[in-house]
Design a protein around this motif. Structure first.
Motif, PDB file in Angstrom:
ATOM      1  N   GLU A  76       0.853  -1.185   0.000  1.00 34.29           N
ATOM      2  CA  GLU A  76       0.000   0.000   0.000  1.00 34.29           C
ATOM      3  C   GLU A  76       0.893   1.239   0.000  1.00 34.29           C
ATOM      4  N   ALA A  77       0.720   2.082  -1.022  1.00 32.64           N
ATOM      5  CA  ALA A  77       1.596   3.242  -1.179  1.00 32.64           C
ATOM      6  C   ALA A  77       1.378   4.298  -0.097  1.00 32.64           C
ATOM      7  N   SER A  78       0.147   4.408   0.432  1.00 32.03           N
ATOM      8  CA  SER A  78      -0.104   5.397   1.483  1.00 32.03           C
ATOM      9  C   SER A  78       0.259   4.823   2.846  1.00 32.03           C
ATOM     10  N   ASP A  79      -0.027   5.613   3.882  1.00 31.09           N
ATOM     11  CA  ASP A  79       0.374   5.173   5.233  1.00 31.09           C
ATOM     12  C   ASP A  79      -0.731   4.426   5.970  1.00 31.09           C
ATOM     13  N   ALA A  80      -1.834   4.073   5.275  1.00 29.06           N
ATOM     14  CA  ALA A  80      -2.933   3.373   5.947  1.00 29.06           C
ATOM     15  C   ALA A  80      -3.713   2.546   4.943  1.00 29.06           C
ATOM     16  N   LEU A  81      -4.244   1.423   5.415  1.00 35.28           N
ATOM     17  CA  LEU A  81      -5.098   0.591   4.577  1.00 35.28           C
ATOM     18  C   LEU A  81      -6.491   1.210   4.450  1.00 35.28           C
ATOM     19  N   GLY A  82      -7.186   0.854   3.390  1.00 40.05           N
ATOM     20  CA  GLY A  82      -8.578   1.273   3.276  1.00 40.05           C
ATOM     21  C   GLY A  82      -8.989   1.815   1.929  1.00 40.05           C
ATOM     22  N   GLY A  83      -8.059   2.415   1.198  1.00 36.48           N
ATOM     23  CA  GLY A  83      -8.423   2.953  -0.112  1.00 36.48           C
ATOM     24  C   GLY A  83      -9.564   3.952  -0.012  1.00 36.48           C
ATOM     25  N   GLN A  84     -10.530   3.864  -0.926  1.00 37.50           N
ATOM     26  CA  GLN A  84     -11.654   4.797  -0.928  1.00 37.50           C
ATOM     27  C   GLN A  84     -12.523   4.652   0.325  1.00 37.50           C
ATOM     28  N   ALA A  85     -12.478   3.496   0.964  1.00 34.58           N
ATOM     29  CA  ALA A  85     -13.299   3.287   2.160  1.00 34.58           C
ATOM     30  C   ALA A  85     -12.845   4.171   3.321  1.00 34.58           C
ATOM     31  N   LYS A  86     -11.632   4.720   3.255  1.00 29.59           N
ATOM     32  CA  LYS A  86     -11.151   5.587   4.326  1.00 29.59           C
ATOM     33  C   LYS A  86     -12.022   6.835   4.479  1.00 29.59           C
ATOM     34  N   PHE A  87     -12.703   7.232   3.421  1.00 25.13           N
ATOM     35  CA  PHE A  87     -13.533   8.434   3.483  1.00 25.13           C
ATOM     36  C   PHE A  87     -14.805   8.214   4.299  1.00 25.13           C
ATOM     37  N   SER A  88     -15.094   6.966   4.665  1.00 28.99           N
ATOM     38  CA  SER A  88     -16.303   6.687   5.443  1.00 28.99           C
ATOM     39  C   SER A  88     -16.264   7.355   6.815  1.00 28.99           C
ATOM     40  N   LYS A  89     -15.094   7.673   7.317  1.00 29.72           N
ATOM     41  CA  LYS A  89     -15.011   8.266   8.649  1.00 29.72           C
ATOM     42  C   LYS A  89     -15.488   9.711   8.680  1.00 29.72           C
ATOM     43  N   TYR A  90     -15.712  10.312   7.505  1.00 32.20           N
ATOM     44  CA  TYR A  90     -16.137  11.705   7.461  1.00 32.20           C
ATOM     45  C   TYR A  90     -17.652  11.866   7.363  1.00 32.20           C
ATOM     46  N   CYS A  91     -18.395  10.774   7.174  1.00 32.23           N
ATOM     47  CA  CYS A  91     -19.850  10.857   6.999  1.00 32.23           C
ATOM     48  C   CYS A  91     -20.531   9.958   8.025  1.00 32.23           C
ATOM     49  N   ASP A  92     -21.392  10.512   8.850  1.00 32.37           N
ATOM     50  CA  ASP A  92     -22.058   9.734   9.888  1.00 32.37           C
ATOM     51  C   ASP A  92     -22.850   8.572   9.307  1.00 32.37           C
ATOM     52  N   PHE A  93     -23.521   8.796   8.167  1.00 28.19           N
ATOM     53  CA  PHE A  93     -24.389   7.752   7.620  1.00 28.19           C
ATOM     54  C   PHE A  93     -23.602   6.619   6.973  1.00 28.19           C
ATOM     55  N   LYS A  94     -22.289   6.766   6.895  1.00 30.77           N
ATOM     56  CA  LYS A  94     -21.450   5.677   6.372  1.00 30.77           C
ATOM     57  C   LYS A  94     -20.847   4.844   7.508  1.00 30.77           C
ATOM     58  N   TRP A  95     -21.523   4.830   8.666  1.00 27.24           N
ATOM     59  CA  TRP A  95     -21.008   4.071   9.807  1.00 27.24           C
ATOM     60  C   TRP A  95     -20.859   2.591   9.474  1.00 27.24           C
ATOM     61  N   ASN A  96     -21.751   2.069   8.626  1.00 26.27           N
ATOM     62  CA  ASN A  96     -21.667   0.650   8.279  1.00 26.27           C
ATOM     63  C   ASN A  96     -20.422   0.350   7.450  1.00 26.27           C
ATOM     64  N   LEU A  97     -20.071   1.255   6.529  1.00 23.53           N
ATOM     65  CA  LEU A  97     -18.853   1.074   5.743  1.00 23.53           C
ATOM     66  C   LEU A  97     -17.615   1.244   6.618  1.00 23.53           C
ATOM     67  N   ARG A  98     -17.707   2.139   7.597  1.00 20.82           N
ATOM     68  CA  ARG A  98     -16.589   2.329   8.532  1.00 20.82           C
ATOM     69  C   ARG A  98     -16.378   1.074   9.372  1.00 20.82           C
ATOM     70  N   ASP A  99     -17.466   0.439   9.801  1.00 25.23           N
ATOM     71  CA  ASP A  99     -17.350  -0.818  10.542  1.00 25.23           C
ATOM     72  C   ASP A  99     -16.681  -1.894   9.691  1.00 25.23           C
ATOM     73  N   TYR A 100     -17.063  -1.926   8.416  1.00 18.50           N
ATOM     74  CA  TYR A 100     -16.480  -2.926   7.514  1.00 18.50           C
ATOM     75  C   TYR A 100     -14.986  -2.675   7.318  1.00 18.50           C
ATOM     76  N   LEU A 101     -14.594  -1.412   7.174  1.00 15.49           N
ATOM     77  CA  LEU A 101     -13.174  -1.081   7.039  1.00 15.49           C
ATOM     78  C   LEU A 101     -12.400  -1.517   8.277  1.00 15.49           C
ATOM     79  N   ASN A 102     -12.933  -1.216   9.454  1.00 15.53           N
ATOM     80  CA  ASN A 102     -12.248  -1.615  10.694  1.00 15.53           C
ATOM     81  C   ASN A 102     -12.145  -3.130  10.789  1.00 15.53           C
TER      82      ASN A 102
END
Length: 254
Positions: A187-213
């Protein structure tokens, strides 16, 4: 005898009190009252209209219990988090919990609960996808259940490089490791997650954030070597002499 009911209905329908009156009329005739939302989006809830801590249809089960109706109530829709469900049962908010999509997201849901590993349960995204065979956004095994011959057991262990630490790359790395291969995840960046990392900025994406974790936890448990901040250059890949490459590098917006 179990019946499926909706606690409310779209105008000019009925309200919760009317539903409770109906349930009282059914006392002694019905054993389990399964309560659902008034339409598909409130039965198969999403991150927009339900939360993990308070699934939308739980309120109707609570009303059923407060009314003291004789029989068992089983809300359905958005349940799947073991901690949330255990708390609802322990607090007497419901008698039973009904679910289906969670068992598609994780075919071994019950086994993981009984083994004492609820943290390993694959979260359902509640994505309103086509949840019947052969499709599930988070369970790649679901689509091949009827075709085991497509994935015979590997005859030997290979060295595999997975390029890209987004959802596709993580799941590819986990699958390869599960099949006994030696896996490096770049992974070229400093964290795993790709596009799913943006889920932490939207409350309604809590389910995607759970999946990323969940994906990150599973990667930490699996025999996968994770190389963060590392670009998989051609020279490096050649030098490692991998047997196979899986390219999951995503896309770049135009």
């Amino acid at each position: 005898i179990e019946i499926q009911t909706s606690a409310t209905a779209e105008e000019p329908g009925y309200d919760v009190d009317y539903w409770l009156d109906f349930c009282q009329l059914c006392q002694g005739l019905v054993d389990i009252f399964q309560v659902r939302g008034w339409d598909g989006s409130y039965t198969h809830v999403t991150g927009f209209n339900s939360t993990k801590e308070n699934p939308y249809n739980l309120q109707f089960a609570e009303a059923f219990k407060r009314r003291g109706i004789r029989g068992l109530v089983a809300p359905v829709g958005g349940f799947g988090d073991p901690e949330t469900m255990e708390r609802a049962l322990a607090e007497g908010k419901t008698d039973l919990i009904a679910m289906a999509r969670q068992y598609i997201a994780d075919l071994h849901f019950a086994d993981k609960i009984k083994a004492g590993h609820p943290e390993d349960v694959t979260p359902c995204l509640r994505c309103m996808g086509k949840c019947d065979f052969p499709s599930c956004a988070v369970n790649p095994y679901y689509g091949v259940l009827k075709f085991p011959e497509l994935f015979p057991a590997p005859t030997d262990s290979k060295r595999v490089a997975v390029l890209g630490g987004g959802p596709a790359g993580i799941r590819a790395a986990l699958a390869a490791a599960e099949r006994g291969h030696q896996v490096d995840l770049y992974e070229a960046s400093d964290a795993l997650g790709g596009q799913a990392k943006f889920s932490k900025y939207c409350d309604f994406k809590w389910n995607l954030r759970d999946y990323l974790n969940w994906m990150i936890r599973q990667t930490e448990k699996a025999p996968v070597r994770v190389l963060l901040g590392t670009r998989a250059t051609p020279d490096r890949i050649r030098a490692e002499q991998y047997d196979a490459l899986i390219c999951a590098m995503g896309s770049r917006p135009r």
